[in-house]
Motif scaffolding. Structure first.
Motif, PDB file in Angstrom:
ATOM      1  N   GLN A 705      15.922 -41.535 -66.589  1.00 37.66           N
ATOM      2  CA  GLN A 705      14.609 -41.654 -65.954  1.00 37.66           C
ATOM      3  C   GLN A 705      13.636 -40.717 -66.657  1.00 37.66           C
ATOM      4  O   GLN A 705      13.964 -39.543 -66.903  1.00 37.66           O
ATOM      5  N   TYR A 706      12.456 -41.248 -66.955  1.00 33.39           N
ATOM      6  CA  TYR A 706      11.441 -40.414 -67.602  1.00 33.39           C
ATOM      7  C   TYR A 706      10.089 -40.632 -66.931  1.00 33.39           C
ATOM      8  O   TYR A 706       9.724 -41.750 -66.567  1.00 33.39           O
ATOM      9  N   ALA A 707       9.336 -39.555 -66.769  1.00 31.69           N
ATOM     10  CA  ALA A 707       7.935 -39.629 -66.349  1.00 31.69           C
ATOM     11  C   ALA A 707       7.220 -38.422 -66.911  1.00 31.69           C
ATOM     12  O   ALA A 707       7.812 -37.337 -67.043  1.00 31.69           O
ATOM     13  N   ASP A 708       5.954 -38.595 -67.289  1.00 31.13           N
ATOM     14  CA  ASP A 708       5.213 -37.430 -67.752  1.00 31.13           C
ATOM     15  C   ASP A 708       4.453 -36.801 -66.587  1.00 31.13           C
ATOM     16  O   ASP A 708       4.444 -37.316 -65.471  1.00 31.13           O
ATOM     17  N   LYS A 709       3.810 -35.669 -66.853  1.00 33.81           N
ATOM     18  CA  LYS A 709       3.164 -34.900 -65.799  1.00 33.81           C
ATOM     19  C   LYS A 709       1.976 -35.649 -65.219  1.00 33.81           C
ATOM     20  O   LYS A 709       1.295 -36.395 -65.907  1.00 33.81           O
ATOM     21  N   SER A 710       1.738 -35.437 -63.934  1.00 32.87           N
ATOM     22  CA  SER A 710       0.550 -35.973 -63.282  1.00 32.87           C
ATOM     23  C   SER A 710      -0.121 -34.847 -62.495  1.00 32.87           C
ATOM     24  O   SER A 710       0.292 -33.689 -62.566  1.00 32.87           O
ATOM     25  N   PHE A 711      -1.146 -35.198 -61.754  1.00 32.64           N
ATOM     26  CA  PHE A 711      -1.852 -34.229 -60.928  1.00 32.64           C
ATOM     27  C   PHE A 711      -1.556 -34.496 -59.451  1.00 32.64           C
ATOM     28  O   PHE A 711      -1.291 -35.636 -59.057  1.00 32.64           O
ATOM     29  N   GLY A 712      -1.632 -33.461 -58.644  1.00 33.67           N
ATOM     30  CA  GLY A 712      -1.428 -33.616 -57.213  1.00 33.67           C
ATOM     31  C   GLY A 712      -2.716 -33.630 -56.423  1.00 33.67           C
ATOM     32  O   GLY A 712      -2.699 -33.909 -55.229  1.00 33.67           O
ATOM     33  N   ARG A 713      -3.834 -33.338 -57.098  1.00 29.70           N
ATOM     34  CA  ARG A 713      -5.120 -33.229 -56.408  1.00 29.70           C
ATOM     35  C   ARG A 713      -6.172 -34.077 -57.104  1.00 29.70           C
ATOM     36  O   ARG A 713      -6.132 -34.282 -58.322  1.00 29.70           O
ATOM     37  N   LEU A 714      -7.124 -34.560 -56.315  1.00 27.22           N
ATOM     38  CA  LEU A 714      -8.213 -35.342 -56.877  1.00 27.22           C
ATOM     39  C   LEU A 714      -8.999 -34.554 -57.915  1.00 27.22           C
ATOM     40  O   LEU A 714      -9.548 -35.113 -58.862  1.00 27.22           O
ATOM     41  N   GLN A 715      -9.038 -33.223 -57.744  1.00 24.93           N
ATOM     42  CA  GLN A 715      -9.808 -32.370 -58.664  1.00 24.93           C
ATOM     43  C   GLN A 715      -9.117 -32.197 -60.014  1.00 24.93           C
ATOM     44  O   GLN A 715      -9.712 -31.675 -60.955  1.00 24.93           O
ATOM     45  N   ASN A 716      -7.860 -32.586 -60.137  1.00 26.21           N
ATOM     46  CA  ASN A 716      -7.088 -32.451 -61.383  1.00 26.21           C
ATOM     47  C   ASN A 716      -7.051 -31.016 -61.880  1.00 26.21           C
ATOM     48  O   ASN A 716      -6.983 -30.761 -63.098  1.00 26.21           O
ATOM     49  N   ASP A 717      -7.062 -30.047 -60.969  1.00 21.06           N
ATOM     50  CA  ASP A 717      -7.068 -28.640 -61.372  1.00 21.06           C
ATOM     51  C   ASP A 717      -5.686 -28.000 -61.239  1.00 21.06           C
ATOM     52  O   ASP A 717      -5.513 -26.827 -61.542  1.00 21.06           O
ATOM     53  N   ASP A 718      -4.685 -28.757 -60.808  1.00 24.08           N
ATOM     54  CA  ASP A 718      -3.322 -28.229 -60.677  1.00 24.08           C
ATOM     55  C   ASP A 718      -2.568 -28.544 -61.975  1.00 24.08           C
ATOM     56  O   ASP A 718      -1.802 -29.485 -62.059  1.00 24.08           O
ATOM     57  N   THR A 719      -2.795 -27.715 -62.969  1.00 22.63           N
ATOM     58  CA  THR A 719      -2.309 -28.001 -64.325  1.00 22.63           C
ATOM     59  C   THR A 719      -1.011 -27.285 -64.682  1.00 22.63           C
ATOM     60  O   THR A 719      -0.384 -27.624 -65.686  1.00 22.63           O
ATOM     61  N   ALA A 720      -0.612 -26.285 -63.903  1.00 20.99           N
ATOM     62  CA  ALA A 720       0.596 -25.529 -64.244  1.00 20.99           C
ATOM     63  C   ALA A 720       1.836 -26.392 -64.070  1.00 20.99           C
ATOM     64  O   ALA A 720       1.882 -27.296 -63.225  1.00 20.99           O
ATOM     65  N   GLU A 721       2.858 -26.121 -64.873  1.00 21.22           N
ATOM     66  CA  GLU A 721       4.099 -26.897 -64.831  1.00 21.22           C
ATOM     67  C   GLU A 721       5.273 -26.009 -64.433  1.00 21.22           C
ATOM     68  O   GLU A 721       5.253 -24.798 -64.610  1.00 21.22           O
ATOM     69  N   ASN A 722       6.291 -26.662 -63.873  1.00 24.09           N
ATOM     70  CA  ASN A 722       7.545 -26.006 -63.489  1.00 24.09           C
ATOM     71  C   ASN A 722       7.343 -24.860 -62.517  1.00 24.09           C
ATOM     72  O   ASN A 722       7.982 -23.811 -62.611  1.00 24.09           O
TER      73      ASN A 722
END
Length: 778
Positions: A705-722
């Motif tokens: 299974q593979y998926a790339d990163k997405s955002f959790g907020r409409l503002q797209n300001d949640d950029t940190a990973e892991n």
């Protein structure tokens, strides 16, 4: 409507300009050749479908029992998680919040997808987000014979809740006496932040099937117990505080915005226990058949072992208050490391009747009733180990909650035109939800000590539909349909505690209604032998559900505000499919685009640590979201060698907020979200399942299974990973092998997440998990 007519004219003209060649059904609906390893033939309650079926109006994907052998399946949602453009947010085995996302509808847009098992709804159109997950455990993975996924709302037989798609599950009809037993054990080692432990679980499934002349009897019992990894890790930002207690154990990391965050604890192991009892009675008489389906579920989820990472100078764990470590001061609210427990009992009843009125007229009726007999969640005001804890808590309780559906439809195969079939019918759905939250003097018993929130209401949908499917000639087919729906809300209310009045005040919501018509169109063309081109177009309206309209509550973890003024979502959907059939499989590509106006989105705002609640959630309408995508699907049996089967798919989906002017034009200080990615929509998703039949008794499988990163907020300001709360990309590899020790005894072993990748979909995905299973038939 003018734009819709123009699109129809362009589509017909474009396809009409192409040349004409060979046969349609003979080429595109032939059954794929079998592998040398034969699987027991299974009869299903509904219509049996072949893996290569492509759908008359909707693009489809079909899973048979031969395909399911590759999957480490403990619960039903596992069987579909490798299919195209699907995401299942299953946080752990036994998770009650296994939300479903299909195509342009993200995993929290749960009212945009539908799931049926033997005609009985499993989708939960009372609530959304994590609370709106389908009731997957009402049907066991061990009883499933076939799964079909319909993508998009292109059939008039389904409501606008099919904007993402529809999953149709069919179970097997007993043809002889058979007892089946499954014993499963699973375990994972999990480590993140300050948690490190080994977590185990078990599943026991027993079924009995028998055929008495025209009567089929099926009884089953399914019990699942599992301990999950912590679902939340808690942190605070650096503060300036007086009288802070010195501690050690604080863990420095970041939050989803990339800001420094200091983690002080987690929710601990979550213990989930589910018991499911099922009775299915099928009866056949002449050209008629019926199925009575009764399922009862008893679920308990307990979280009472929160972990604090902080210790004071005496070496004792601390649970709430102001603390400081190396000059970094934080606040741990009293309830943050509290305990919680859920008790849920549900009863689902469904009846399906179908048969022939004449040689050319078929009738089918489906009735269902779903009732929450008990749904009670209790949360403690403090960590149980906190010296300040005095037993208090909050209780959330559902009363008079559930739904009823009734549908009847006729299929006419002779209407005076060769190759023309007409399907018409009506459907009625009624939903009711009543939710109370109140203080409790003793959190474990949930005793009443004053309301903190009350909300609820009802919705009704009445619908009539007609679908015309016409095989014009061996090269062309046409489908035209329409669905008329009347939606109504009534008896809505939510709480508003006015200090000047002694009672807990309720606000009555004015009734609302909406009438909508959704046209459907599909045109298929066979340009050459074993090829198919199909264009489909549909309008769809998805009406607000009870929670979105009326829910208003406050708990230790979240506050929700009601929005009774929401309008229905308005979608325009296109799909262009090109397919190549092989002797033993197919290749398919779908180009799809959809535009959703007034998209209902739940948005949670995280509040500072000292706030009364950590977050507040509201439902709002985004004026327009446009999604463009392409799916490539390759399913082949006997690849390179006869023993190797492969199911592969990859999808690119670009979902963009194209209009948010209603909010932004009236709030000039708001940062615009137009042009942003729609939340929880990764651009790339892909899956691979490969099975090698080493012998008649031994299968070896691998999946990815593979998926790339997405955002959790409409503002797209949640950029940190892991980090906790992120919407991470992931690559998860699994393996499985099964071996038949005897004709009636099978041993299986599998691993999911072989690389032990730690990633988050707000909550952490499971770590490397091992499965051991034993199946016995007699």
């Amino acid at each position: 409507m003018r734009n819709l007519k123009s699109l129809l004219a362009i589509a017909i003209a474009s396809v009409s300009a192409a040349g004409m060649v060979h046969a349609h059904d003979d080429v595109l609906k032939k059954k794929r050749s079998k592998n040398p390893q034969q699987v027991e033939e299974v009869k299903v309650w509904g219509e049996a479908r072949d893996s290569a079926s492509s759908g008359y109006t909707n693009p489809t994907s079909v899973l048979t029992q031969e395909d399911m052998v590759s999957i480490n399946a403990t619960t039903t949602e596992d069987l579909v998680k490798y299919e195209p453009s699907i995401v299942i947010r299953k946080r752990y085995i036994g998770d009650s919040n296994g939300t479903l996302g299909l195509r342009g509808s993200n995993m929290f847009a749960t009212p945009r997808s539908m799931v049926f098992a033997d005609g009985v709804p499993l989708h939960y159109l009372l609530q959304t987000r994590w609370s709106g997950a389908p009731r997957w455990t009402m049907v066991s993975a061990s009883e499933i014979a076939q799964v079909e996924i319909l993508y998009g709302p292109f059939s008039a037989e389904y409501s606008g809740n099919s904007m993402g798609g529809v999953i149709l599950i069919e179970t097997a009809i007993p043809q002889e006496r058979k007892v089946h037993v499954d014993l499963d054990y699973f375990v994972q080692d999990f480590s993140a932040y300050g948690f490190n432990d080994t977590l185990e679980g078990y599943k026991t499934f027993v079924s009995y099937g028998e055929k008495f002349d025209d009567l089929s009897v099926y009884l089953s019992y399914n019990r699942l117990e599992n301990n999950s990894q912590p679902q939340s890790y808690y942190f605070d930002s650096k503060r300036t505080l007086n009288n802070a207690t010195p501690v050690t154990g604080l863990i420095t990391d970041t939050d989803v915005y990339g800001n420094a965050a200091y983690y002080f604890g987690d929710t601990g192991v979550e213990q989930a226990v589910t018991d499911n009892f099922k009775i299915k009675l099928g009866y056949d008489v002449e050209n008629w058949s019926s199925l009575l389906n009764i399922a009862y579920e008893n679920r308990n989820t307990l979280r009472d072992s929160a972990n604090s990472y902080l210790t004071n100078a005496a070496g004792d764990s601390v649970w709430s208050g102001n603390f400081i470590q190396d000059g970094i001061a934080i606040t741990v609210p009293a309830s943050r490391l509290g305990a919680s427990e859920l008790d849920r009992r549900s009863l689902s009843t469904g009846l399906r009747i179908k048969g022939e009125l004449t040689e050319s007229t078929h009738f089918e009726a489906n009735m269902s009733d779903f009732r929450i007999l008990e749904d009670n969640s209790r949360a403690s005001s403090h960590a149980l180990q906190d010296p300040l804890f005095q037993g208090r808590g909050l209780t959330t309780n559902y009363e008079d909650t559930g739904w009823q559906t009734l549908e009847g439809k006729f299929t006419f195969s002779e209407v005076g035109v060769d190759g023309l079939e007409v399907i018409t019918g009506a459907r009625y759905e009624a939903y009711e939800l009543n939710l109370d939250t109140y203080n409790s003097a003793a959190w474990t018993s949930g005793d009443f000590a004053g309301f903190t929130g009350r909300s609820g209401g009802k919705t009704h949908i009445s619908a009539a539909f007609v679908q015309m499917n016409w095989d014009i000639n061996p090269r062309w087919d046409l489908a035209l349909g329409g669905r008329y729906e009347r939606w109504q809300s009534e008896d809505g209310y939510y709480s508003k505690d006015i200090a000047a009045t002694p009672e807990f005040d309720l606000v009555d919501v004015v009734e609302a209604s909406s009438n909508q018509f959704s046209p459907k169109f599909s045109l298929g063309y066979v340009p050459a032998e074993s090829w198919l081109v199909r264009y489909s177009l549909a309008k769809a309206y998805r009406f607000p559900i009870v929670e979105e309209l009326f829910a208003q509550s406050a708990s230790y973890s979240n506050a929700v505000e009601a929005r009774p003024d929401l309008k229905p979502e308005n979608g325009l959907h296109h799909n262009l499919m090109l397919e190549k059939q092989f002797e033993s499989g197919y290749a398919r590509i779908n180009f799809f685009t959809e535009t959703i106006q007034d998209a209902i989105e739940s948005q949670t705002t995280l509040l500072p640590s000292g706030s009364a609640v950590p977050s507040i959630t509201t439902f709002s309408a985004v004026d327009e979201v446009k999604t463009d995508g392409v799916e490539l699907i390759l399913n082949r049996y006997g690849v390179l060698v006869p023993e190797l089967d492969i199911r592969f798919n990859i999808a690119y989906t670009k979902s963009i907020i194209t209009d948010n002017s209603t909010i932004e034009d009236t709030n000039p200080n708001v940062i615009s979200i137009e042009g942003n990615d729609y939340p929880r929509m990764p651009r790339w998703r892909g899956n691979l399942m490969a099975t090698y039949h080493a012998s008649d008794r031994w299968n070896l499988s691998a999946n990815l299974q593979y998926a790339d990163k997405s955002f959790g907020r409409l503002q797209n300001d949640d950029t940190a990973e892991n980090v906790m709360g992120a919407q991470d990309g992931y690559t998860r590899i699994g393996v499985k092998t099964t071996y038949d020790l005897r004709d009636n005894l099978e041993l299986g072993f599998g691993i999911d997440n072989v690389t032990d990748e730690i990633s988050y979909v707000a909550h952490p995905w499971p770590g490397r998990s091992y499965y051991l299973s034993l199946s016995y038939d007699m």
